[in-house]
Scaffold this active site. Structure first.
Site, PDB file in Angstrom:
ATOM      1  CB  ALA A  46     -61.384 -29.446  76.836  1.00  0.00           C
ATOM      2  CD  GLN A  53     -50.827 -25.570  69.820  1.00  0.00           C
ATOM      3  OE1 GLN A  53     -50.312 -26.363  70.603  1.00  0.00           O
ATOM      4  NE2 GLN A  53     -52.117 -25.269  69.858  1.00  0.00           N
ATOM      5  CE1 TYR A 105     -58.031 -29.311  77.368  1.00  0.00           C
ATOM      6  CE2 TYR A 105     -58.453 -31.638  77.839  1.00  0.00           C
ATOM      7  CZ  TYR A 105     -58.470 -30.306  78.239  1.00  0.00           C
ATOM      8  OH  TYR A 105     -58.914 -29.982  79.492  1.00  0.00           O
ATOM      9  NE  ARG A 122     -51.033 -38.966  65.053  1.00  0.00           N
ATOM     10  CZ  ARG A 122     -50.124 -38.119  65.491  1.00  0.00           C
ATOM     11  NH1 ARG A 122     -50.407 -37.272  66.464  1.00  0.00           N
ATOM     12  NH2 ARG A 122     -48.908 -38.076  64.949  1.00  0.00           N
ATOM     13  CG  ASP A 132     -52.936 -35.394  73.919  1.00  0.00           C
ATOM     14  OD1 ASP A 132     -52.118 -35.256  74.847  1.00  0.00           O
ATOM     15  OD2 ASP A 132     -52.625 -35.248  72.723  1.00  0.00           O
ATOM     16  CG  ASP A 145     -58.251 -27.572  70.312  1.00  0.00           C
ATOM     17  OD1 ASP A 145     -57.525 -28.485  70.736  1.00  0.00           O
ATOM     18  OD2 ASP A 145     -57.901 -26.384  70.301  1.00  0.00           O
ATOM     19  CB  CYS A 164     -46.994 -33.381  76.492  1.00  0.00           C
ATOM     20  SG  CYS A 164     -47.884 -31.824  76.717  1.00  0.00           S
TER      21      CYS A 164
END
Length: 391
Positions: free
Chosen positions: A275, A198, A227, A210, A295, A248, A335
């Site tokens: 999810a 991606q 996710y 992380r 996320d 996922d 995001c």
């Protein structure tokens, strides 16, 4: 060098443009010289002729004007070299423990439409608008010189290019491009397939989160990565000794995660599927976790998408909180530029009530230093996360 064409800005937009906001929208344009080609560099002026700066202009673009400079300077190879040098200086000493870094973060590095990530000796480049497409040779030359990357690939396959009237492009740029790009993040070796992954290859923007989540689990504790994509959070947690589970709907990404886990001598459980459905299933199984990451991909590409996005966050967070052990942590991340920290807090507040618990907000985090947030460009702040500790 021939005299630049001129674009004149509406009086009500002059203060915004002069204040270093880089986007001129259709309603901001008072007049433009005839015959300007898509992506041409133009002089930007106020009504009456006062010089404001220079930028790319695309009469056909959804955002026709993209400011480059507020000085009377040539936009040439030396210009792009200087922007790269400034971007490198901005990151100096701030990114450690990895050989993967965002080299250019578009407008926040004074390079509208250019995103470039470097993974060791391999460079990933994305060119998003007609201006950088017109100057592609200059920009790529400057990038090659500055980064020293032995190979590079392009992932200019975003919807933004279609809005600019450009074709989507993906492929090798120079050098012997490996089928698998490897890099390290702390004590983990990570990888991706450059033309199948991606965006620009890997989500470097979650690096700090992380590392944060890794510190919150002990050996043997449960860790849930929702996710997950290729499981960066899961791998860090597993390295800390946690029993990580990744969720996922991308089977290719989960296969890459399993491969990375084996390569690092780790074990990560995977759950393939939607999810929210998998969260329901895990809760029915009475699973318990000490840390959970929620996320999702961009849920709000427009302001109108915010209510739906908040409902998804609320549902996911409610499931997570019910499965979270007392004292455990939940990271909720977005995001999407349009989703604010307050939206995440609202969604979490409703979720906690539905889960019959309370939680403490222990941290609010943003994107790392190689994804700069420039004060004059509100859009450059996009990654926002809240960390909750279950009561």
């Amino acid at each position: 060098m021939k005299k630049a064409a001129t674009v004149t800005i509406q009086p009500q937009a002059v203060r915004r443009i002069a204040g270093r906001y880089p986007f001129g929208h259709s309603g901001d344009i008072l007049d433009a010289d005839p015959g300007i080609q898509p992506g041409e560099v133009v002089d930007v002026k106020a009504q009456g002729g006062a010089f404001l700066g220079r930028g790319y202009f695309n009469p056909q673009g959804a955002t026709p004007l993209r400011m480059l400079t507020w000085q009377k300077e040539d936009v040439d190879l030396a210009f792009y070299r200087a922007r790269l040098k400034a971007a490198r200086a901005r990151r100096e000493g701030r990114i450690t423990g990895t050989n993967a870094v965002r080299v250019l973060h578009a407008e926040a590095d004074g390079m509208p439409g250019v995103v470039a990530d470097q993974f060791g000796e391999v460079l990933s480049v994305q060119l998003r608008n007609a201006g950088v497409e017109r100057h592609r040779d200059l920009i790529l030359r400057a990038l090659r010189e500055d980064t020293g990357a032995t190979s590079a690939f392009e992932r200019s396959d975003t919807g933004e290019r279609r809005k600019e009237g450009l074709d989507l492009i993906s492929g090798a740029l120079w050098g012997d491009l490996p089928a698998r790009v490897e890099f390290h993040e702390d004590d983990l070796t990570l990888h991706f397939s450059p033309l199948d992954a991606q965006k620009t290859g890997f989500f470097l923007d979650q690096r700090d989160n992380r590392r944060l989540m890794r510190t919150l689990v002990q050996p043997g504790q449960g860790f849930l990565d929702v996710y997950s994509y290729t499981g960066g959070f899961s791998l860090h947690a597993a390295r800390a000794g946690a029993k990580a589970v990744a969720v996922d709907k991308d089977q290719v990404a989960l296969a890459a995660l399993e491969q990375a886990a084996r390569g690092n001598g780790l074990q990560v459980g995977v759950r393939w599927g939607d999810a929210l459905d998998q969260l329901k299933n895990l809760e029915k199984e009475k699973r318990s976790f000490h840390a959970v990451v929620l996320d999702p991909p961009t849920l709000a590409k427009r302001r109108d998408d915010i209510p739906k996005a908040k409902r998804i966050f609320t549902e996911g967070a409610a499931h997570a909180l019910r499965m979270l052990a007392p004292g455990g942590h939940l990271l909720i991340s977005t995001c999407a530029h349009y989703i604010r920290v307050d939206d995440l807090l609202d969604a979490a507040r409703v979720a906690a009530a539905e889960a019959g618990t309370d939680a403490e907000v222990t941290a609010v985090t943003y994107q790392p230093a190689d994804h700069p947030h420039l004060l004059s460009v509100p859009e450059s702040l996009y990654l926002k996360s809240i960390l909750l500790r279950k009561a």
